[in-house]
Design an enzyme around this catalytic site. Structure first.
Site, PDB file in Angstrom:
ATOM      1  CD  GLU A 182      -3.354  -5.714   4.271  1.00  0.00           C
ATOM      2  OE1 GLU A 182      -4.205  -4.884   4.673  1.00  0.00           O
ATOM      3  OE2 GLU A 182      -2.138  -5.504   4.302  1.00  0.00           O
ATOM      4  CD  GLU A 194      -3.039  -0.951   2.280  1.00  0.00           C
ATOM      5  OE1 GLU A 194      -2.945  -0.026   3.100  1.00  0.00           O
ATOM      6  OE2 GLU A 194      -3.977  -1.765   2.273  1.00  0.00           O
TER       7      GLU A 194
HETATM    8  C1  FCB Z   1      -4.349  -1.943   5.622  1.00  0.00           C
HETATM    9  C2  FCB Z   1      -2.926  -2.180   6.109  1.00  0.00           C
HETATM   10  C3  FCB Z   1      -2.834  -3.182   7.220  1.00  0.00           C
HETATM   11  C4  FCB Z   1      -3.972  -3.056   8.207  1.00  0.00           C
HETATM   12  C5  FCB Z   1      -5.296  -3.046   7.495  1.00  0.00           C
HETATM   13  C6  FCB Z   1      -6.475  -2.972   8.408  1.00  0.00           C
HETATM   14  O1  FCB Z   1      -4.435  -0.680   5.057  1.00  0.00           O
HETATM   15  O2  FCB Z   1      -2.125  -2.611   5.046  1.00  0.00           O
HETATM   16  O3  FCB Z   1      -1.578  -3.048   7.823  1.00  0.00           O
HETATM   17  O4  FCB Z   1      -3.778  -1.945   8.985  1.00  0.00           O
HETATM   18  O5  FCB Z   1      -5.336  -1.967   6.596  1.00  0.00           O
END
Ligand code: FCB
Length: 454
Positions: free
Chosen positions: A359, A163
């Site tokens: 994620e 990210e």
């Molecule tokens: C993302 C991050 C991760 C975590 C999630 C909830 O943006 O990559 O580290 O904080 O959100």
């Protein structure tokens, strides 16, 4: 038909959020170690000094994964644990930790996916300008080489950056993540270019030093907007709302898909972005775009939410307002399962690379119930709805390679500290006791049936 037989079911974490041992065994400081000591930065002054104490409890955590039938584990490496000053001297104990973790994973039949950068930049490099410094891409390549030489005999999947939208946007533009700066658009664009170059050099380094065949990816994020109907106009409006750059320059400019992913997959910045930023662009040297666009094997995308879009009479996107009381997570992120169908579909149609969801998950107000268990029906419902949409993408022929639930453990959620619980395993921070939540057992049955029960 649904998920392929070799579909990768995993969980994800990151170093600063779980490891703790912030000052142990020769680890250098990261910008997060320092940022968390500053007043009013983090909820109630929380910090990652101990976090989930994973550094000492990794064996137990691997066993938990094994118990839940997890097939793959995405974790990140703390750069300053391995290279306390960011470059130069290697910290043997730090590197040994990841070596042992990888061995434990392999023994448990869990495939390691290593993220090289999940935001904990060495503080020593920050003092030298961090991503502003034109040397930063070569620093990152040096660090990559150390990791790859040690781990690539067993680790076959590497992810360069997590990210960039967040660590550049929140960290250097909006000032609500480490190092907490509010720099100009000109500066953050220069940093972004260095991050992209760092990615490219890292890819080259991985290919050069890997011991055997490896797969390389990149894990950006973004709002995965979706159409309100299957009408062509709505679909196109939603697509544009994801891939068009905003019309004006805002403080949150980094929060977009194409400024990051077009250079990596296509070798050029998006035209509308070049126009938008024309007065602030960094120097783009000859050969830069070629380095940035080194071929990679997959796109990892972190997907949490998106906005519902309708086309107006000119085909322009209108964001539909959500009804009062629409479902949201404990962090108030809107629950929008369709983001996990349309996001992968739009991304696959544009970049044509296998997609991993690197994620996806939510925070809930989880507690240990009177029966000693952690019941989290909201999480099960959320994951169920999102995964069903993801399955639909697989059925429609989108090449979906894997899914990493965020997160294995409750952990340090950046500026929210420990207030937000994202884990499928509960962590009692008073005694570091772990309890697999109901969602962890539910996820186990999803994995066992390769998504048949969805
Ligand atoms: C993302 C991050 C991760 C975590 C999630 C909830 O943006 O990559 O580290 O904080 O959100």
């Amino acid at each position: 038909m649904g998920f392929s037989n070799n579909f990768v079911w995993g969980v994800a974490t990151s170093s600063y959020q779980i490891e703790g041992a912030a000052y142990e065994d020769g680890k250098g400081l990261s910008i997060w170690d320092v940022y968390c000591t500053q007043p009013d930065r983090i909820f109630e002054g929380h910090h990652g000094e101990v976090a989930c104490d994973h550094y000492h409890r990794y064996k137990e955590d691997v066993q938990l994964m094994k118990e839940m039938g997890i097939k793959a584990y995405r974790f990140s490496i703390s750069w300053p644990r391995v290279l306390p000053k960011g470059i130069g001297e290697v910290n043997k104990a730090g590197l040994d930790f990841y070596d042992k973790l990888v061995d434990a994973l392999i023994e448990a039949n869990i495939e390691p996916y290593v993220t090289l950068f999940h935001w904990d930049l060495p503080y020593e490099l920050h003092k030298r300008g961090g991503w502003m410094n034109p040397d930063s891409p070569s620093w990152f390549a040096e660090y990559t080489k150390v990791v790859v030489e040690r781990l690539s005999d067993r680790v076959k999947n590497f992810i360069t950056f997590n990210e960039p939208q967040c660590f550049i946007g929140f960290g250097y533009s909006q000032g609500r993540h480490a190092p907490g700066l509010k720099q100009s658009v000109r500066d953050t664009l220069a940093m972004a270019h260095n991050v992209l170059l760092a990615h490219g050099y890292s890819v080259k380094t991985i290919r050069k030093y890997a011991k055997g065949e490896v797969k390389i990816g990149f894990a950006p994020t973004g709002s995965m907007n979706y159409p309100c109907s299957e009408r062509k106009e709505d679909i196109e409006a939603a697509r544009h709302s994801i891939f068009d750059m905003p019309k004006e320059i805002r403080e949150d400019w980094a929060w977009n898909v194409t400024w990051w992913s077009d250079p990596i997959f296509w070798g050029h910045y998006p035209q509308d972005g070049l126009k938008l930023f024309k007065d602030y662009l960094p120097k783009i040297n000859e050969g830069d775009m070629e380095i940035i666009s080194q071929p990679i094997d997959f796109l990892g995308q972190n997907i949490y939410t998106g906005k519902e879009v309708k086309a107006d009479e000119n085909g322009e996107a209108i964001y539909l307002t959500r009804n009062e009381g629409s479902p949201k997570t404990a962090l108030s992120w809107p629950i929008t399962p369709k983001a996990l169908y349309w996001g992968p579909r739009f991304l696959y149609e544009r970049y044509k690379k296998p997609i991993y969801i690197t994620e996806n998950g939510l925070s809930c107000h989880d507690v240990i119930s009177v029966d000693g268990q952690v019941h989290d029906p909201n999480r099960i419902d959320f994951l169920h709805r999102y995964l069903r949409e993801f399955k639909r993408a697989a059925e429609d022929g989108i090449e979906v390679a894997g899914y990493f639930q965020w997160s294995l453990l409750d952990n340090f959620e950046w500026h929210s500290g420990y207030a937000e619980r994202f884990g499928i395993v509960f962590v009692d921070y008073q005694n570091q006791k772990r309890i697999i939540k109901d969602s962890g057992y539910w996820y186990k049955s999803v994995i066992e049936t390769n998504g048949e029960i969805l």
